[in-house]
Design a protein around this motif. Sequence first.
Motif, PDB file in Angstrom:
ATOM      1  N   ALA A   5       0.641  -1.443  -0.343  1.00 16.83           N
ATOM      2  CA  ALA A   5       0.121   0.177  -0.021  1.00 16.83           C
ATOM      3  C   ALA A   5       0.574   1.380   0.077  1.00 16.83           C
ATOM      4  O   ALA A   5       0.704   1.938  -0.205  1.00 16.83           O
ATOM      5  CB  ALA A   5      -1.473  -0.061   1.240  1.00 16.83           C
ATOM      6  N   LEU A   6       1.949   1.186   0.456  1.00 13.42           N
ATOM      7  CA  LEU A   6       3.338   2.057   0.235  1.00 13.42           C
ATOM      8  C   LEU A   6       3.468   3.452  -1.044  1.00 13.42           C
ATOM      9  O   LEU A   6       3.040   4.737  -1.084  1.00 13.42           O
ATOM     10  CB  LEU A   6       4.627   1.942   1.160  1.00 13.42           C
ATOM     11  N   LEU A   7       3.168   2.189  -1.795  1.00  7.88           N
ATOM     12  CA  LEU A   7       3.441   3.037  -3.047  1.00  7.88           C
ATOM     13  C   LEU A   7       2.242   3.744  -3.315  1.00  7.88           C
ATOM     14  O   LEU A   7       2.701   4.583  -3.829  1.00  7.88           O
ATOM     15  CB  LEU A   7       3.707   2.210  -4.290  1.00  7.88           C
ATOM     16  N   PRO A   8       1.189   3.324  -3.719  1.00  9.05           N
ATOM     17  CA  PRO A   8       0.014   4.008  -4.285  1.00  9.05           C
ATOM     18  C   PRO A   8      -1.069   5.258  -2.775  1.00  9.05           C
ATOM     19  O   PRO A   8      -0.887   6.034  -3.593  1.00  9.05           O
ATOM     20  CB  PRO A   8      -0.671   2.032  -4.220  1.00  9.05           C
ATOM     21  N   TRP A   9       0.005   4.604  -2.214  1.00  8.48           N
ATOM     22  CA  TRP A   9      -0.437   6.252  -0.864  1.00  8.48           C
ATOM     23  C   TRP A   9       0.776   7.317  -0.997  1.00  8.48           C
ATOM     24  O   TRP A   9       0.552   8.064  -1.721  1.00  8.48           O
ATOM     25  CB  TRP A   9       0.075   5.509   0.290  1.00  8.48           C
ATOM     26  N   VAL A  10       2.236   7.207  -0.814  1.00  2.58           N
ATOM     27  CA  VAL A  10       3.197   7.873  -1.876  1.00  2.58           C
ATOM     28  C   VAL A  10       2.640   8.834  -2.894  1.00  2.58           C
ATOM     29  O   VAL A  10       2.614  10.018  -3.418  1.00  2.58           O
ATOM     30  CB  VAL A  10       4.434   7.137  -2.163  1.00  2.58           C
ATOM     31  N   LEU A  11       2.601   8.088  -3.943  1.00  4.46           N
ATOM     32  CA  LEU A  11       1.918   8.572  -5.459  1.00  4.46           C
ATOM     33  C   LEU A  11       0.967   9.746  -5.231  1.00  4.46           C
ATOM     34  O   LEU A  11       0.839  10.762  -5.832  1.00  4.46           O
ATOM     35  CB  LEU A  11       0.634   7.026  -6.163  1.00  4.46           C
ATOM     36  N   THR A  13      -0.101  11.149  -2.216  1.00  6.58           N
ATOM     37  CA  THR A  13       0.206  11.864  -1.292  1.00  6.58           C
ATOM     38  C   THR A  13       0.557  12.800  -3.489  1.00  6.58           C
ATOM     39  O   THR A  13       0.787  13.982  -2.842  1.00  6.58           O
ATOM     40  CB  THR A  13       1.249  11.555  -0.639  1.00  6.58           C
ATOM     41  N   GLY A  14       1.609  12.656  -3.851  1.00  2.84           N
ATOM     42  CA  GLY A  14       2.124  13.436  -4.379  1.00  2.84           C
ATOM     43  C   GLY A  14       1.436  14.445  -4.775  1.00  2.84           C
ATOM     44  O   GLY A  14       1.277  15.369  -5.498  1.00  2.84           O
ATOM     45  N   VAL A  15       0.408  13.341  -5.775  1.00  2.60           N
ATOM     46  CA  VAL A  15      -0.358  13.881  -6.973  1.00  2.60           C
ATOM     47  C   VAL A  15      -1.559  15.127  -6.152  1.00  2.60           C
ATOM     48  O   VAL A  15      -1.612  16.127  -6.000  1.00  2.60           O
ATOM     49  CB  VAL A  15      -1.647  13.236  -7.163  1.00  2.60           C
ATOM     50  N   LEU A  16      -1.762  14.785  -4.757  1.00  2.80           N
ATOM     51  CA  LEU A  16      -2.567  15.919  -3.854  1.00  2.80           C
ATOM     52  C   LEU A  16      -1.746  16.946  -4.044  1.00  2.80           C
ATOM     53  O   LEU A  16      -2.207  18.347  -3.778  1.00  2.80           O
ATOM     54  CB  LEU A  16      -3.311  15.278  -2.864  1.00  2.80           C
ATOM     55  N   ASN A  17      -0.566  17.322  -3.121  1.00  4.06           N
ATOM     56  CA  ASN A  17       0.334  17.615  -2.906  1.00  4.06           C
ATOM     57  C   ASN A  17       0.285  18.680  -4.592  1.00  4.06           C
ATOM     58  O   ASN A  17       0.252  20.409  -4.575  1.00  4.06           O
ATOM     59  CB  ASN A  17       1.664  17.445  -2.473  1.00  4.06           C
ATOM     60  N   GLY A  18       0.784  18.020  -5.384  1.00  2.00           N
ATOM     61  CA  GLY A  18       0.943  18.857  -7.190  1.00  2.00           C
ATOM     62  C   GLY A  18      -0.333  19.186  -7.318  1.00  2.00           C
ATOM     63  O   GLY A  18      -0.350  20.776  -7.459  1.00  2.00           O
ATOM     64  N   SER A  19      -1.966  19.582  -6.623  1.00  4.11           N
ATOM     65  CA  SER A  19      -3.083  19.761  -6.983  1.00  4.11           C
ATOM     66  C   SER A  19      -3.269  21.253  -5.684  1.00  4.11           C
ATOM     67  O   SER A  19      -3.978  21.899  -6.940  1.00  4.11           O
ATOM     68  CB  SER A  19      -4.489  18.557  -7.027  1.00  4.11           C
ATOM     69  N   THR A  20      -2.751  20.771  -5.283  1.00  3.01           N
ATOM     70  CA  THR A  20      -2.310  21.936  -4.044  1.00  3.01           C
ATOM     71  C   THR A  20      -1.666  23.519  -4.404  1.00  3.01           C
ATOM     72  O   THR A  20      -1.614  24.233  -3.456  1.00  3.01           O
ATOM     73  CB  THR A  20      -2.554  21.775  -2.452  1.00  3.01           C
ATOM     74  N   GLY A  82      -6.524   3.479  12.530  1.00  3.06           N
ATOM     75  CA  GLY A  82      -7.888   4.686  11.080  1.00  3.06           C
ATOM     76  C   GLY A  82      -7.673   6.249  11.595  1.00  3.06           C
ATOM     77  O   GLY A  82      -7.856   7.093  10.498  1.00  3.06           O
ATOM     78  N   VAL A  83      -7.901   6.712  12.709  1.00  2.52           N
ATOM     79  CA  VAL A  83      -8.224   8.092  12.734  1.00  2.52           C
ATOM     80  C   VAL A  83      -7.166   8.995  13.527  1.00  2.52           C
ATOM     81  O   VAL A  83      -6.809   9.820  12.345  1.00  2.52           O
ATOM     82  CB  VAL A  83      -9.486   8.156  14.333  1.00  2.52           C
ATOM     83  N   LEU A  84      -5.541   8.316  13.640  1.00  2.00           N
ATOM     84  CA  LEU A  84      -4.454   8.640  13.411  1.00  2.00           C
ATOM     85  C   LEU A  84      -3.190   9.089  11.726  1.00  2.00           C
ATOM     86  O   LEU A  84      -3.864   9.900  11.385  1.00  2.00           O
ATOM     87  CB  LEU A  84      -3.118   7.941  13.468  1.00  2.00           C
ATOM     88  N   ALA A  85      -4.517   7.516  11.062  1.00  2.00           N
ATOM     89  CA  ALA A  85      -4.545   7.866   9.047  1.00  2.00           C
ATOM     90  C   ALA A  85      -5.364   9.778   8.798  1.00  2.00           C
ATOM     91  O   ALA A  85      -4.538   9.715   7.738  1.00  2.00           O
ATOM     92  CB  ALA A  85      -4.785   6.989   8.314  1.00  2.00           C
ATOM     93  N   ALA A  86      -6.175   9.446   9.531  1.00  2.00           N
ATOM     94  CA  ALA A  86      -7.572  10.164   8.658  1.00  2.00           C
ATOM     95  C   ALA A  86      -7.086  11.916   9.589  1.00  2.00           C
ATOM     96  O   ALA A  86      -7.040  13.109   8.516  1.00  2.00           O
ATOM     97  CB  ALA A  86      -8.884  10.679   9.577  1.00  2.00           C
ATOM     98  N   HIS A  87      -6.672  11.476  10.968  1.00  2.00           N
ATOM     99  CA  HIS A  87      -5.895  13.309  11.111  1.00  2.00           C
ATOM    100  C   HIS A  87      -4.816  13.615  10.386  1.00  2.00           C
ATOM    101  O   HIS A  87      -4.664  15.280  10.221  1.00  2.00           O
ATOM    102  CB  HIS A  87      -5.791  12.911  12.000  1.00  2.00           C
ATOM    103  N   TRP A  88      -3.545  12.367   9.957  1.00  2.00           N
ATOM    104  CA  TRP A  88      -2.923  13.033   9.148  1.00  2.00           C
ATOM    105  C   TRP A  88      -2.856  13.454   7.825  1.00  2.00           C
ATOM    106  O   TRP A  88      -2.443  14.633   7.322  1.00  2.00           O
ATOM    107  CB  TRP A  88      -1.431  11.576   9.232  1.00  2.00           C
ATOM    108  N   MET A  89      -3.733  12.818   7.231  1.00  2.00           N
ATOM    109  CA  MET A  89      -3.915  13.032   5.879  1.00  2.00           C
ATOM    110  C   MET A  89      -4.971  13.978   5.353  1.00  2.00           C
ATOM    111  O   MET A  89      -5.518  14.648   4.535  1.00  2.00           O
ATOM    112  CB  MET A  89      -4.077  11.888   4.908  1.00  2.00           C
ATOM    113  N   MET A  90      -6.358  14.475   6.784  1.00  2.00           N
ATOM    114  CA  MET A  90      -7.284  15.706   6.134  1.00  2.00           C
ATOM    115  C   MET A  90      -6.731  16.600   6.056  1.00  2.00           C
ATOM    116  O   MET A  90      -7.485  16.705   4.396  1.00  2.00           O
ATOM    117  CB  MET A  90      -8.442  15.614   7.750  1.00  2.00           C
ATOM    118  N   PRO A  91      -5.859  17.208   6.592  1.00  3.67           N
ATOM    119  CA  PRO A  91      -5.662  18.439   5.652  1.00  3.67           C
ATOM    120  C   PRO A  91      -5.432  18.177   4.207  1.00  3.67           C
ATOM    121  O   PRO A  91      -6.083  19.347   3.342  1.00  3.67           O
ATOM    122  CB  PRO A  91      -4.499  18.873   6.575  1.00  3.67           C
ATOM    123  N   LEU A  92      -4.708  17.648   3.918  1.00  4.66           N
ATOM    124  CA  LEU A  92      -4.099  16.999   2.319  1.00  4.66           C
ATOM    125  C   LEU A  92      -5.868  16.934   1.162  1.00  4.66           C
ATOM    126  O   LEU A  92      -6.019  17.472   0.455  1.00  4.66           O
ATOM    127  CB  LEU A  92      -3.532  15.621   2.136  1.00  4.66           C
TER     128      LEU A  92
END
Length: 111
Positions: A5-11, A13-20, A82-92
């Motif tokens: 799951a790490l590779l799709p997660w990283v990709l 995240t990169g797409v979302l960072n690029g869009s913002t 699950g809540v930690l992952a959501a808290h970490w990624m929610m702003p993005l």
Amino acid sequence: MVASALLPWVLLTGVLNGSTRGLLELRGRMLDERQLVERDRVRALAHRITLGLLVAAAIGAGAYSTLADAPLRAAVTPVLVGVLAAHWMMPLWVAALRVQDEPADDLADAS
């Protein structure tokens, strides 16, 4: 499973960072006033959503332990991860959903 799951997660995240356009990654001195206000709005909305998720997760874990007659400890670890992952990624995620086009330059409109 985590490694697969790490590779799709990283990709993603990169797409979302690029869009913002780095709204959440850049330092405050590199952003203009409009971007600073948008970043503050995104963070505030993300924290409200995360608070709702945390409350729902706590109620869900309590209901699970009551209805399944299982110790609360059995439900807490998956809920916390699950809540930690959501808290970490929610702003993005919120920033990517709220992204707007850059304002048009006045010079480009004048020509």
